[in-house]
Design a protein around this motif. Sequence first.
Motif, PDB file in Angstrom:
ATOM      1  N   ARG A   1       0.821  -1.201   0.000  1.00  0.00           N
ATOM      2  CA  ARG A   1       0.000   0.000   0.000  1.00  0.00           C
ATOM      3  C   ARG A   1       0.860   1.258   0.000  1.00  0.00           C
ATOM      4  O   ARG A   1       2.083   1.202   0.115  1.00  0.00           O
ATOM      5  CB  ARG A   1      -0.900   0.004   1.235  1.00  0.00           C
ATOM      6  CG  ARG A   1      -1.900  -1.152   1.334  1.00  0.00           C
ATOM      7  CD  ARG A   1      -2.794  -0.897   2.533  1.00  0.00           C
ATOM      8  NE  ARG A   1      -3.834  -1.881   2.720  1.00  0.00           N
ATOM      9  CZ  ARG A   1      -3.798  -2.837   3.648  1.00  0.00           C
ATOM     10  NH1 ARG A   1      -2.734  -2.951   4.434  1.00  0.00           N
ATOM     11  NH2 ARG A   1      -4.796  -3.678   3.792  1.00  0.00           N
ATOM     12  N   LYS A   2       0.179   2.403  -0.075  1.00  0.00           N
ATOM     13  CA  LYS A   2       0.871   3.698  -0.059  1.00  0.00           C
ATOM     14  C   LYS A   2       1.710   3.885   1.200  1.00  0.00           C
ATOM     15  O   LYS A   2       2.793   4.474   1.152  1.00  0.00           O
ATOM     16  CB  LYS A   2      -0.157   4.842  -0.142  1.00  0.00           C
ATOM     17  CG  LYS A   2      -0.513   5.271  -1.547  1.00  0.00           C
ATOM     18  CD  LYS A   2      -1.437   6.484  -1.462  1.00  0.00           C
ATOM     19  CE  LYS A   2      -1.765   7.031  -2.832  1.00  0.00           C
ATOM     20  NZ  LYS A   2      -2.622   8.227  -2.752  1.00  0.00           N
ATOM     21  N   ASP A   3       1.214   3.383   2.322  1.00  0.00           N
ATOM     22  CA  ASP A   3       1.924   3.575   3.592  1.00  0.00           C
ATOM     23  C   ASP A   3       2.981   2.496   3.842  1.00  0.00           C
ATOM     24  O   ASP A   3       3.499   2.368   4.948  1.00  0.00           O
ATOM     25  CB  ASP A   3       0.935   3.615   4.759  1.00  0.00           C
ATOM     26  CG  ASP A   3       0.142   2.317   4.901  1.00  0.00           C
ATOM     27  OD1 ASP A   3       0.400   1.362   4.119  1.00  0.00           O
ATOM     28  OD2 ASP A   3      -0.733   2.234   5.782  1.00  0.00           O
ATOM     29  N   SER A   4       3.273   1.695   2.782  1.00  0.00           N
ATOM     30  CA  SER A   4       4.276   0.622   2.822  1.00  0.00           C
ATOM     31  C   SER A   4       3.834  -0.603   3.611  1.00  0.00           C
ATOM     32  O   SER A   4       4.607  -1.557   3.759  1.00  0.00           O
ATOM     33  CB  SER A   4       5.623   1.119   3.373  1.00  0.00           C
ATOM     34  OG  SER A   4       6.187   2.058   2.471  1.00  0.00           O
ATOM     35  N   SER A   5       2.618  -0.603   4.143  1.00  0.00           N
ATOM     36  CA  SER A   5       2.077  -1.833   4.726  1.00  0.00           C
ATOM     37  C   SER A   5       1.637  -2.761   3.583  1.00  0.00           C
ATOM     38  O   SER A   5       1.595  -2.347   2.425  1.00  0.00           O
ATOM     39  CB  SER A   5       0.896  -1.520   5.644  1.00  0.00           C
ATOM     40  OG  SER A   5      -0.188  -0.994   4.887  1.00  0.00           O
ATOM     41  N   HIS A   6       1.336  -4.019   3.915  1.00  0.00           N
ATOM     42  CA  HIS A   6       1.001  -4.989   2.875  1.00  0.00           C
ATOM     43  C   HIS A   6      -0.381  -5.595   3.105  1.00  0.00           C
ATOM     44  O   HIS A   6      -0.751  -5.913   4.246  1.00  0.00           O
ATOM     45  CB  HIS A   6       2.035  -6.116   2.835  1.00  0.00           C
ATOM     46  CG  HIS A   6       3.362  -5.686   2.302  1.00  0.00           C
ATOM     47  ND1 HIS A   6       4.321  -5.076   3.089  1.00  0.00           N
ATOM     48  CD2 HIS A   6       3.895  -5.766   1.049  1.00  0.00           C
ATOM     49  CE1 HIS A   6       5.392  -4.809   2.361  1.00  0.00           C
ATOM     50  NE2 HIS A   6       5.153  -5.215   1.121  1.00  0.00           N
ATOM     51  N   LEU A   7      -1.115  -5.749   2.027  1.00  0.00           N
ATOM     52  CA  LEU A   7      -2.369  -6.495   2.033  1.00  0.00           C
ATOM     53  C   LEU A   7      -2.028  -7.909   1.584  1.00  0.00           C
ATOM     54  O   LEU A   7      -1.525  -8.101   0.473  1.00  0.00           O
ATOM     55  CB  LEU A   7      -3.371  -5.845   1.074  1.00  0.00           C
ATOM     56  CG  LEU A   7      -4.774  -6.441   1.037  1.00  0.00           C
ATOM     57  CD1 LEU A   7      -5.496  -6.156   2.357  1.00  0.00           C
ATOM     58  CD2 LEU A   7      -5.563  -5.860  -0.134  1.00  0.00           C
ATOM     59  N   LEU A   8      -2.281  -8.913   2.418  1.00  0.00           N
ATOM     60  CA  LEU A   8      -1.780 -10.262   2.191  1.00  0.00           C
ATOM     61  C   LEU A   8      -2.843 -11.204   1.644  1.00  0.00           C
ATOM     62  O   LEU A   8      -4.045 -11.018   1.866  1.00  0.00           O
ATOM     63  CB  LEU A   8      -1.220 -10.842   3.498  1.00  0.00           C
ATOM     64  CG  LEU A   8      -0.150 -10.010   4.208  1.00  0.00           C
ATOM     65  CD1 LEU A   8       0.355 -10.738   5.442  1.00  0.00           C
ATOM     66  CD2 LEU A   8       0.993  -9.678   3.261  1.00  0.00           C
TER      67      LEU A   8
END
Length: 520
Positions: free
Chosen positions: A272-279
């Motif tokens: 994502r934009k905030d560098s987190s990941h959707l798994l």
Amino acid sequence: MWGGLRPIKSRLTFDCLTITSLLYCAITSTNPSNNAVLVLACLTTITTAGLTSRWTISFPLLPFLFLQCLRRIEWVVSWSWAGILIGALSIILLVISAALTVLFPAVELGPIRGKYNVGVIDLHLPVDFTEGVRRGSLLGTQHQDSHDEPSNAYVTARLLYPTHEKAENFPYLDPQSATLICSLLMKAGAPKPIKSFGWILHTWRFTTIRAKRNAQPASLESGDRKIPLAVYSHGLTGNATIYSYQALNLAAQGLAVLMVDHTDLSAIAVRRKDSSHLLYDSSLVTDLHMNGKEEEYDQKRRAQTEHRVEEVLAALKVFKSLNRRNIPDLDSVGVSFVDKLDVSDVTMIGHSFGGCTVLAAAAQRPDLVSAVVAHEPVVKWMPDTAQQSLLLSEKEEAEEKKDGPSSDDEQNFLKKSIHDVNMLFLYSEEWATKGWGAYQEVKSMHERQELGPTNGTSEVGVIRKANHQEFSDTCMLTPLWLARATGLTGERNPHETAEEIACRTVQFLEATRGINSTKQ
């Protein structure tokens, strides 16, 4: 030795030099030069590859180092048998390391063939999902539940396009996501005993593609012709990166290819934009498919297809708008496609779940598409109306439309059918033999000349001696002996099948473009 795979020569040379250096340390007496070679070999291996990227070297290296330290303890080697045992074990470890290096080489994709070099930009396309939420296609998804308004949502994508700038080595896997992706791919697709061994795929972190980051788009060779568009949809447990070879070949032929990372939880990981990941969510497989609840499983997948279609159509809308105005992500890197895109020439491409997605998108909005390329589509995961649009004959479809609804989108659907769009269906011999992906139905329609427009270029083809995963990059990156043992790869060299898929796709698009230009 590697069955057609392409080991990275520089990495292979370095590994051989490392093993040779360690062998020197094992068979010569301990002295300052021996110590210097040992320290240099160890430090170079760890600093250039870490502990896991070249685990074929580093894992045997740890016990080897322990043994070499024992050699340097005087009271240990005072027993003659201890020195012989340490030397023998050290050589065995190096033999194991050499064998692992051969069995699990760091490899590269095949050469890209085309008129142009390729530019690459990773971006977040600002899209409006208001209509998707209104229709219910995005209910219960991150787009509905996001803190952002649906009108301020975004789609994560990679854009590949033709450029005249010199290509460079570009990391195949996003360095910020590489370790996570390797781990999740093993969990999703590996046999049960090794599902937790994500480090096995860490050799992929050495793989690069030949592209130029943030390059300026090329002016095409054919005078005033603008760059055609293509939107690429990935398969289940895939992401945009896993289809780099096919997309790079299209970009090298002069297309701008937008590769969407889907957020329906079918992608292995989306940053994502905030560098987190959707798994990736495996619960549909474990809770439904593996328990024999096929009808419910297929219905859930069809709901995901509707989500994916919304993303593809929303991304395409913004993609086409780049011909009129720029977006912040492109402004920030000084790249513009204004007045450079041919928004009337749009191809949708996808593999497996992605093939199902682009067929469903074209069925919903055939007026937006010039051609569809479905690489082994899971047709049964298409929503019912989309399946009917694809598989009904022209006469049957006309009967279905008589009492149809009358919303704007559905009126567009009534005016134009998916069979007004030229379509290429490519299947592996594995799927064609089993009749998966509605192969027999699609083939019969083509034989009856009911697939696509009359006198069009629609085609149904089979890639002989190939398996399902050979439409992605996976088989070119996996050791061939392992890929064949697990049924990942068919009898042929996966580089040959990938090149055939790319060539047949390009030939179809060129033929379709020729017919469309004649009509105009």
